[in-house]
Design a protein around this motif. Structure first.
Motif, PDB file in Angstrom:
ATOM      1  N   SER A  63       5.461 -86.784 130.093  1.00 57.77           N
ATOM      2  CA  SER A  63       5.867 -88.150 129.769  1.00 57.77           C
ATOM      3  C   SER A  63       6.938 -88.690 130.716  1.00 57.77           C
ATOM      4  O   SER A  63       7.102 -89.885 130.841  1.00 57.77           O
ATOM      5  CB  SER A  63       6.370 -88.215 128.331  1.00 57.77           C
ATOM      6  N   THR A  64       7.658 -87.805 131.400  1.00 59.20           N
ATOM      7  CA  THR A  64       8.746 -88.261 132.255  1.00 59.20           C
ATOM      8  C   THR A  64       8.434 -88.096 133.740  1.00 59.20           C
ATOM      9  O   THR A  64       9.322 -88.244 134.559  1.00 59.20           O
ATOM     10  CB  THR A  64      10.030 -87.479 131.926  1.00 59.20           C
ATOM     11  N   ARG A  65       7.211 -87.795 134.088  1.00 61.51           N
ATOM     12  CA  ARG A  65       6.853 -87.546 135.489  1.00 61.51           C
ATOM     13  C   ARG A  65       7.079 -88.776 136.355  1.00 61.51           C
ATOM     14  O   ARG A  65       6.789 -89.884 135.960  1.00 61.51           O
ATOM     15  CB  ARG A  65       5.402 -87.112 135.585  1.00 61.51           C
ATOM     16  N   LYS A  66       7.601 -88.512 137.545  1.00 62.87           N
ATOM     17  CA  LYS A  66       7.836 -89.590 138.497  1.00 62.87           C
ATOM     18  C   LYS A  66       7.189 -89.210 139.822  1.00 62.87           C
ATOM     19  O   LYS A  66       7.142 -88.041 140.179  1.00 62.87           O
ATOM     20  CB  LYS A  66       9.335 -89.805 138.684  1.00 62.87           C
ATOM     21  N   PRO A  67       6.710 -90.205 140.575  1.00 64.23           N
ATOM     22  CA  PRO A  67       6.115 -89.899 141.876  1.00 64.23           C
ATOM     23  C   PRO A  67       7.142 -89.262 142.810  1.00 64.23           C
ATOM     24  O   PRO A  67       8.336 -89.531 142.716  1.00 64.23           O
ATOM     25  CB  PRO A  67       5.671 -91.256 142.411  1.00 64.23           C
ATOM     26  N   SER A  68       6.665 -88.421 143.689  1.00 62.79           N
ATOM     27  CA  SER A  68       7.497 -87.726 144.681  1.00 62.79           C
ATOM     28  C   SER A  68       8.525 -86.800 144.042  1.00 62.79           C
ATOM     29  O   SER A  68       9.516 -86.433 144.668  1.00 62.79           O
ATOM     30  CB  SER A  68       8.215 -88.721 145.602  1.00 62.79           C
ATOM     31  N   THR A  69       8.314 -86.449 142.788  1.00 61.65           N
ATOM     32  CA  THR A  69       9.202 -85.523 142.088  1.00 61.65           C
ATOM     33  C   THR A  69       8.403 -84.315 141.629  1.00 61.65           C
ATOM     34  O   THR A  69       7.308 -84.452 141.092  1.00 61.65           O
ATOM     35  CB  THR A  69       9.850 -86.201 140.861  1.00 61.65           C
ATOM     36  N   ALA A  70       8.945 -83.131 141.869  1.00 60.27           N
ATOM     37  CA  ALA A  70       8.314 -81.902 141.406  1.00 60.27           C
ATOM     38  C   ALA A  70       9.202 -81.258 140.352  1.00 60.27           C
ATOM     39  O   ALA A  70      10.425 -81.333 140.424  1.00 60.27           O
ATOM     40  CB  ALA A  70       8.111 -80.944 142.577  1.00 60.27           C
ATOM     41  N   TYR A  71       8.574 -80.638 139.367  1.00 58.58           N
ATOM     42  CA  TYR A  71       9.294 -79.991 138.276  1.00 58.58           C
ATOM     43  C   TYR A  71       9.067 -78.491 138.343  1.00 58.58           C
ATOM     44  O   TYR A  71       7.931 -78.029 138.370  1.00 58.58           O
ATOM     45  CB  TYR A  71       8.820 -80.539 136.933  1.00 58.58           C
ATOM     46  N   ILE A  72      10.173 -77.747 138.368  1.00 62.15           N
ATOM     47  CA  ILE A  72      10.112 -76.285 138.380  1.00 62.15           C
ATOM     48  C   ILE A  72      10.767 -75.762 137.110  1.00 62.15           C
ATOM     49  O   ILE A  72      11.905 -76.114 136.797  1.00 62.15           O
ATOM     50  CB  ILE A  72      10.828 -75.687 139.607  1.00 62.15           C
ATOM     51  N   ALA A  73      10.045 -74.920 136.405  1.00 62.65           N
ATOM     52  CA  ALA A  73      10.581 -74.286 135.202  1.00 62.65           C
ATOM     53  C   ALA A  73      11.353 -73.029 135.601  1.00 62.65           C
ATOM     54  O   ALA A  73      10.875 -72.239 136.413  1.00 62.65           O
ATOM     55  CB  ALA A  73       9.443 -73.917 134.256  1.00 62.65           C
ATOM     56  N   ILE A  74      12.526 -72.861 135.024  1.00 64.63           N
ATOM     57  CA  ILE A  74      13.309 -71.640 135.223  1.00 64.63           C
ATOM     58  C   ILE A  74      13.074 -70.782 133.980  1.00 64.63           C
ATOM     59  O   ILE A  74      13.355 -71.210 132.859  1.00 64.63           O
ATOM     60  CB  ILE A  74      14.811 -71.931 135.392  1.00 64.63           C
ATOM     61  N   VAL A  75      12.521 -69.582 134.203  1.00 62.71           N
ATOM     62  CA  VAL A  75      12.153 -68.698 133.093  1.00 62.71           C
ATOM     63  C   VAL A  75      12.879 -67.361 133.239  1.00 62.71           C
ATOM     64  O   VAL A  75      13.439 -67.052 134.291  1.00 62.71           O
ATOM     65  CB  VAL A  75      10.616 -68.478 133.054  1.00 62.71           C
ATOM     66  N   ASN A  76      12.840 -66.571 132.161  1.00 56.81           N
ATOM     67  CA  ASN A  76      13.515 -65.269 132.175  1.00 56.81           C
ATOM     68  C   ASN A  76      12.696 -64.165 132.830  1.00 56.81           C
ATOM     69  O   ASN A  76      13.241 -63.219 133.380  1.00 56.81           O
ATOM     70  CB  ASN A  76      13.875 -64.846 130.748  1.00 56.81           C
ATOM     71  N   HIS A  77      11.367 -64.254 132.731  1.00 55.73           N
ATOM     72  CA  HIS A  77      10.496 -63.215 133.280  1.00 55.73           C
ATOM     73  C   HIS A  77       9.099 -63.792 133.533  1.00 55.73           C
ATOM     74  O   HIS A  77       8.761 -64.864 133.029  1.00 55.73           O
ATOM     75  CB  HIS A  77      10.403 -62.022 132.315  1.00 55.73           C
ATOM     76  N   LEU A  87       1.618 -75.060 133.423  1.00 56.06           N
ATOM     77  CA  LEU A  87       0.628 -75.843 134.166  1.00 56.06           C
ATOM     78  C   LEU A  87       0.049 -76.954 133.291  1.00 56.06           C
ATOM     79  O   LEU A  87      -0.085 -78.091 133.735  1.00 56.06           O
ATOM     80  CB  LEU A  87      -0.502 -74.932 134.665  1.00 56.06           C
ATOM     81  N   ARG A  88      -0.269 -76.614 132.054  1.00 54.27           N
ATOM     82  CA  ARG A  88      -0.841 -77.610 131.124  1.00 54.27           C
ATOM     83  C   ARG A  88       0.121 -78.766 130.868  1.00 54.27           C
ATOM     84  O   ARG A  88      -0.312 -79.891 130.664  1.00 54.27           O
ATOM     85  CB  ARG A  88      -1.162 -76.951 129.781  1.00 54.27           C
ATOM     86  N   THR A  89       1.414 -78.465 130.848  1.00 54.54           N
ATOM     87  CA  THR A  89       2.384 -79.506 130.511  1.00 54.54           C
ATOM     88  C   THR A  89       2.895 -80.269 131.721  1.00 54.54           C
ATOM     89  O   THR A  89       3.744 -81.141 131.581  1.00 54.54           O
ATOM     90  CB  THR A  89       3.577 -78.912 129.720  1.00 54.54           C
ATOM     91  N   GLY A  90       2.398 -79.945 132.920  1.00 59.01           N
ATOM     92  CA  GLY A  90       2.709 -80.757 134.079  1.00 59.01           C
ATOM     93  C   GLY A  90       3.708 -80.198 135.072  1.00 59.01           C
ATOM     94  O   GLY A  90       4.127 -80.900 135.980  1.00 59.01           O
ATOM     95  N   PHE A  91       4.111 -78.941 134.933  1.00 55.93           N
ATOM     96  CA  PHE A  91       5.042 -78.351 135.885  1.00 55.93           C
ATOM     97  C   PHE A  91       4.335 -78.056 137.203  1.00 55.93           C
ATOM     98  O   PHE A  91       3.122 -77.841 137.240  1.00 55.93           O
ATOM     99  CB  PHE A  91       5.660 -77.062 135.325  1.00 55.93           C
ATOM    100  N   HIS A  92       5.100 -78.033 138.277  1.00 55.48           N
ATOM    101  CA  HIS A  92       4.567 -77.759 139.608  1.00 55.48           C
ATOM    102  C   HIS A  92       4.839 -76.321 140.046  1.00 55.48           C
ATOM    103  O   HIS A  92       4.290 -75.865 141.046  1.00 55.48           O
ATOM    104  CB  HIS A  92       5.190 -78.717 140.626  1.00 55.48           C
ATOM    105  N   GLY A  93       5.722 -75.635 139.323  1.00 59.61           N
ATOM    106  CA  GLY A  93       6.036 -74.263 139.672  1.00 59.61           C
ATOM    107  C   GLY A  93       6.992 -73.645 138.683  1.00 59.61           C
ATOM    108  O   GLY A  93       7.467 -74.310 137.763  1.00 59.61           O
TER     109      GLY A  93
END
Length: 199
Positions: A63-77, A87-93
């Protein structure tokens, strides 16, 4: 585009604090990563948002995606199922919280080039998931095939060779070829490539 004139990349988000080595490197270089990234003619992004997913199981960025912006999730493992959900929710990495600076810069480099930064296993499973949804469409069901021929078509869409299909279905190679000829003839197809591209 010359690497010296390429737009700098802005790094931000609450997850950025979870990558202290990258943050220090970024600030020490005047908020510029150009020298740390490989040369590319195209820059697909100019902003990376790091999202803290160490506490939250399924964040959504769609819902908050913007052009020229990538979203990276920081995870524990590393976890393939979590990657697929991201991937389903729109993250790029995704990046592991304690990953090395080299891996963090590699992830950003992938994104700048227009690629995603997930494991090959997660990307493959996600592509199969999308494919399986597509195959449930009526377009694929329009194939004129018997039950046995349907099994062969399913194997073809999984990328199996004729010999692998024979092994998987416990039939001879000649039987596979005979079924394929019948499928092509009944559906006016010239071969495997046309079958895969049409259905």
């Amino acid at each position: 585009m010359d690497i010296r004139t390429r737009t700098s990349i802005r790094l931000e988000g609450e997850g950025f604090d979870l990558l202290p080595e990258l943050k220090q490197f970024y600030l020490a270089n005047g908020r510029c990563l150009r020298k740390a990234l490989s040369y590319t003619d195209e820059q697909h992004i100019n902003r990376v948002v790091f999202v803290d997913c160490t506490q939250k199981p399924e964040p959504c960025v769609s819902s908050t995606r913007k052009p020229s912006t990538a979203y990276i999730a920081i995870v524990n493992h590393l976890d393939t199922q979590i990657e697929i959900e991201l991937l389903r929710t729109g993250f790029h990495g995704q990046l592991i919280r304690n990953s090395s600076l080299v891996l963090q810069l590699t992830a950003i480099d992938f994104l700048v080039k227009g690629e995603m930064y997930f494991s090959r296993k997660a990307l493959s499973q996600y592509v199969y998931e999308i494919y399986n949804k597509k195959t449930q469409n009526s377009e694929r069901m329009a194939l004129n095939v018997t039950l046995k021929e349907r099994q062969i078509v399913d194997c073809i869409f999984k990328g199996l060779s004729n010999q692998e299909i024979a092994n998987a279905l416990n039939i001879s190679l000649n039987t596979v070829k005979m079924h394929l000829q019948n499928i092509y003839r009944k559906n006016n197809l010239k071969g495997r490539i046309q079958l895969m591209s049409s259905y």
